[in-house]
Scaffold this active site. Structure first.
Site, mmCIF file in Angstrom:
data_model
loop_
_atom_site.group_PDB
_atom_site.id
_atom_site.type_symbol
_atom_site.label_atom_id
_atom_site.label_comp_id
_atom_site.label_asym_id
_atom_site.label_seq_id
_atom_site.Cartn_x
_atom_site.Cartn_y
_atom_site.Cartn_z
ATOM 1 N N CYS A 68 0.819 -1.069 0.148
ATOM 2 C CA CYS A 68 -0.020 -0.039 0.007
ATOM 3 C C CYS A 68 1.009 1.093 0.073
ATOM 4 O O CYS A 68 1.495 1.758 -1.009
ATOM 5 C CB CYS A 68 -0.983 -0.159 1.097
ATOM 6 S SG CYS A 68 -2.490 1.110 0.808
ATOM 7 N N HIS A 88 -3.497 -4.943 0.432
ATOM 8 C CA HIS A 88 -3.057 -5.493 1.392
ATOM 9 C C HIS A 88 -2.794 -7.138 1.475
ATOM 10 O O HIS A 88 -3.865 -7.530 1.881
ATOM 11 C CB HIS A 88 -3.467 -4.963 2.690
ATOM 12 C CG HIS A 88 -3.375 -3.635 3.090
ATOM 13 N ND1 HIS A 88 -2.375 -3.145 3.795
ATOM 14 C CD2 HIS A 88 -4.095 -2.485 2.669
ATOM 15 C CE1 HIS A 88 -2.205 -1.664 3.897
ATOM 16 N NE2 HIS A 88 -3.416 -1.509 3.267
ATOM 17 N N GLU A 118 -1.294 -9.005 3.273
ATOM 18 C CA GLU A 118 -1.121 -9.663 4.677
ATOM 19 C C GLU A 118 -2.408 -10.057 5.172
ATOM 20 O O GLU A 118 -2.704 -10.712 6.327
ATOM 21 C CB GLU A 118 -0.492 -8.734 5.539
ATOM 22 C CG GLU A 118 -1.117 -7.430 5.966
ATOM 23 C CD GLU A 118 -1.108 -6.546 5.016
ATOM 24 O OE1 GLU A 118 -0.703 -6.535 3.850
ATOM 25 O OE2 GLU A 118 -1.183 -5.152 5.355
#
Ligand code: GLN
Length: 534
Positions: A382, A508, A510
């Protein structure tokens, strides 16, 4: 019919209730049951999206674009189940809804009160999630500690809900701490007894106790807890400190916690398939090497601020039989390029995670420049991707004052600019580009090979994007835009295919890594880093 399991905490906060709730979820999932977790947060913020990561840790983003408590990340990772807006309920959102209804006149002149209006709204959030997911089990964790003024309406709502659900349909688990007194060499049960008394004073008798402890609980103390807290002896569960959170489900399974829960809820037990999880924990305990990964951000004093990033790195490490040693680099320390070089000299890979605001940006640009010039495996997330584009524009394309409109509204060369849809947005809460969006990968690119497919869906949380006017000069200078939104209008991924691993995404990744299924982008980073470690 859905069965309900409520989880409260006592004695102290930060007991790891979220991990316990997620672990029980895992044990039920391993038996083939469907499970959802829900988190009730007693604070007045409508969601944690506007809260500082220093105070509250990471904001976890769901597919449906909710900005939620980081415990939802644990739930998703342990139960391998994607959750949504309805899975995180705050006092703020409950009150907001009730007050909106009051203003509309929906209460027909009634005096609006905590009981029944707020508690009814809380109960309807429980049922709302049940209707959406239709799970076999719904695990509901109340944030904070029983006895807090703030959480009272939630505790009262559970009391009512349990009664209405009827015996055998809902149980509650109380998590406590057994402090160890070195002088007498004992684990003390009194704080737990008191905490259960507080819960009982609100009309809730817990069926199960989970006791956090640093030492094994002697049988006599378990018996004492069972007697004074009116729970079955089998229902006093020990939860000792472990090296890895992923060991917790196995420790609970050894004590038959899921079986105890199922018996209480009148459900036949099934064989648990924990093969994958057991080998995961084997990998965690026996790494063949250690990979040092730098995370260069500005919230480095509180590792919870990047918890999904850290977990994703670990997941990729487990799959590569490697332990991940995180080196926290405060990006502000990297503003001086020589200091940056020093800090980066011993790392095998670097992640520049998401963030907001100008502080530390020049340091992040230096970190990325160092990684690019020295072929250190790099992953930008990001803001990390936006910085990678600025760095490339400045130092390779030669646009010396390239910048993001976030850091300089009047930038001459805003290679990162505010998204059109954001131009008229005034309020901060819940207004970013949030949640899952599709992205199309360029055939033959590094990321196409990593994902092994052309179309992916990933979660987002941003207001700024790559300014399309600069895509041509950046591309001509060698930066590859290997992921775009399906309409080709929004840059989602950039990469430098000549380097061992230089990938950055606007989304993202993650938020979608799971311990048994590491995310391709983190796997790519860690595999590239592993090659550098003997
Ligand atoms: N501040 C940047 C934006 O709003 C990046 C956000 C982030 O990293 N989550 O676009």
């Amino acid at each position: 019919m859905t069965k309900y399991i409520f989880i409260t905490g006592g004695v102290v906060s930060s007991l790891g209730k979220g991990i316990i709730a997620a672990s029980l979820g895992k044990l039920l999932r391993a038996r083939g049951f469907s499970v959802i977790n829900q988190k009730f947060d007693p604070y007045i913020n409508v969601d944690p999206g506007t809260m500082s990561p220093f105070q509250h840790g990471e904001v976890f983003v769901t597919d449906d674009g909710a900005e939620t408590d980081l415990d939802l990340g644990h739930y998703e990772r342990f139960t391998d189940t994607s959750l949504g807006k309805v899975n995180n309920v705050t006092s703020g959102s409950v009150y907001q809804h009730v007050i909106e209804k009051e203003r509309r006149g929906d209460y027909l002149g009634a005096t609006v009160q905590v009981i029944p209006h707020i508690t009814n709204e809380i109960k309807s959030r429980i049922v709302g999630a049940t209707k959406q997911f239709k799970p076999d089990f719904q695990l509901i964790e109340i944030g904070g500690t029983v006895g807090d003024i703030e959480s009272l309406p939630f505790v009262e709502a559970i009391r009512q809900f349990k009664t209405e659900a009827g015996i055998g349909n809902a149980i509650s688990i109380h998590c406590t701490l057994l402090p160890y007194l070195p002088t007498s060499g004992e684990l003390k049960t009194k704080p737990s007894q008191h905490s259960v008394n507080v819960l009982r004073s609100y009309g809730i008798q817990p069926e199960i106790l989970v006791c956090r402890t640093t030492k094994p609980i002697p049988k006599t103390e378990k018996e004492k807890l069972a007697l004074f807290c009116s729970v079955n002896k089998d229902a006093v569960i020990e939860c000792r400190d472990m090296k890895s959170i992923y060991e917790v489900p196995l420790a609970l399974e050894e004590q038959n916690m899921a079986k105890v829960v199922l018996t209480m809820l009148g459900v036949n037990d099934r064989r648990a398939d924990l093969k994958g999880w057991i080998s995961l924990v084997e990998n965690i305990k026996n790494p063949k090497k250690t990979i040092k990964v730098a995370i260069a951000g500005k919230y480095t004093k509180l590792s919870d601020a990047y918890i999904s990033v850290v977990e994703s790195l670990k997941h990729a490490g487990y799959a590569a039989n490697a332990a991940i040693d995180i080196k926290w680099i405060n990006s502000e320390d990297c503003v001086d390029f020589n200091r940056c070089k020093e800090l980066m000299s011993d790392v095998d890979a670097v992640v520049v995670p998401g963030g907001f605001g100008i502080r530390g940006i020049e340091g992040k640009l230096n970190v990325i420049r160092y990684a690019r010039e020295n072929n250190v495996p790099f992953l930008g997330l990001c803001l990390g991707m936006q910085c990678a584009v600025i760095e490339y524009a400045r130092h390779v394309v030669g646009i010396k004052d390239a910048n993001s409109a976030e850091f300089d509204e009047n930038a001459q060369h805003p290679v990162i600019d505010l998204m059109l849809e954001q131009k008229n947005v005034q309020a901060y809460g819940g207004t970013m580009r949030l949640g899952a969006y599709d992205c199309v990968l360029k055939k033959g690119s590094v990321v196409y090979n990593a994902y092994g497919k052309e179309k992916i869906s990933e979660r987002h949380r941003h207001r700024y994007e790559v300014n399309n006017e600069y895509i041509k000069p950046l591309t001509d200078a060698g930066l590859v835009f290997s992921g775009m939104s399906p309409d080709g209008m929004l840059a989602e991924i950039v990469e430098l295919p000549k380097l061992d691993w230089f990938v950055a995404s606007q989304f993202h990744p993650e938020f979608k890594s799971r311990p048994e299924h590491p995310h391709p982008l983190f796997k790519g980073l860690i595999n590239a880093a592993a090659k550098r470690v003997k």
